[in-house]
Design an enzyme around this catalytic site. Structure first.
Site, PDB file in Angstrom:
ATOM      1  N   PRO A 124       0.774  -1.246   0.000  1.00 35.09           N
ATOM      2  CA  PRO A 124       0.000   0.000   0.000  1.00 35.09           C
ATOM      3  C   PRO A 124       0.805   1.296   0.000  1.00 35.09           C
ATOM      4  CG  PRO A 124       0.041  -0.928   2.192  1.00 35.09           C
ATOM      5  CD  PRO A 124       0.760  -1.909   1.302  1.00 35.09           C
ATOM      6  N   CYS A 125       1.482   1.562  -1.109  1.00 36.55           N
ATOM      7  CA  CYS A 125       2.229   2.808  -1.212  1.00 36.55           C
ATOM      8  C   CYS A 125       1.274   4.010  -1.233  1.00 36.55           C
ATOM      9  CB  CYS A 125       3.164   2.799  -2.414  1.00 36.55           C
ATOM     10  SG  CYS A 125       2.375   2.455  -3.978  1.00 36.55           S
TER      11      CYS A 125
END
Length: 158
Positions: A124-125
């Site tokens: 989850p950047c």
């Protein structure tokens, strides 16, 4: 970073098209694309990954259990592991991620590692924001980053 040849499948999703690359029984790429959706290249693995992404986008899933493999430099791997430690519905700054990987002055390098993240959403950047809390730098578009953060904010509430 050297790009590997991928078998891939492209599915329609609410933000255009979702490209799922795979190799040796694991997803190796998950990205937004302009390529048209097509049935060729789809496998039970890509169908499973797409199903789980769809469930996530519908607020029905917070974690993923399809097989995937991240390929990158040792530093990128460290950053991507740190991203996976950010709880659903929360954000961290680039500086906080840099500190978490033991390189507190490496904010820009963390940003570059985020940009090279081959498996969006699952790694989850999108949960990484600028020091002021502002949405910055998302390879798949700030519109998608904002939508993902809003979804998590809405569905993380008890």
């Amino acid at each position: 970073m050297r790009q590997l040849a991928h078998n891939c499948a492209i599915y329609p999703f609410p933000f255009g098209q979702l490209k799922i690359g795979y190799q040796d029984g694991a997803v190796t790429l998950l990205t937004r694309t302009e390529e048209p959706a097509a049935d060729e290249g789809r496998t039970p693995l890509t169908d499973l990954a797409f199903q789980q992404i769809s469930e996530y986008l519908n607020g029905q899933r917070r974690t993923f259990d399809f097989p995937y493999r991240l390929q990158g430099t040792p530093f990128q791997q460290k950053v991507w592991r740190a991203l996976q430690d950010i709880p659903y519905g929360e954000t961290r700054t680039y500086g906080e991620v840099a500190a978490a990987v033991g390189s507190p002055k490496a904010c820009r390098a963390v940003g570059m590692a985020n940009h090279q993240n081959p498996i969006m959403i699952v790694v989850p950047c999108h949960r990484v924001v600028g020091a002021s809390g502002k949405l910055v730098g998302y390879r798949s578009g700030l519109d998608l980053k904002e939508a993902l953060l809003q979804l998590e904010k809405k569905t993380a509430a008890p």
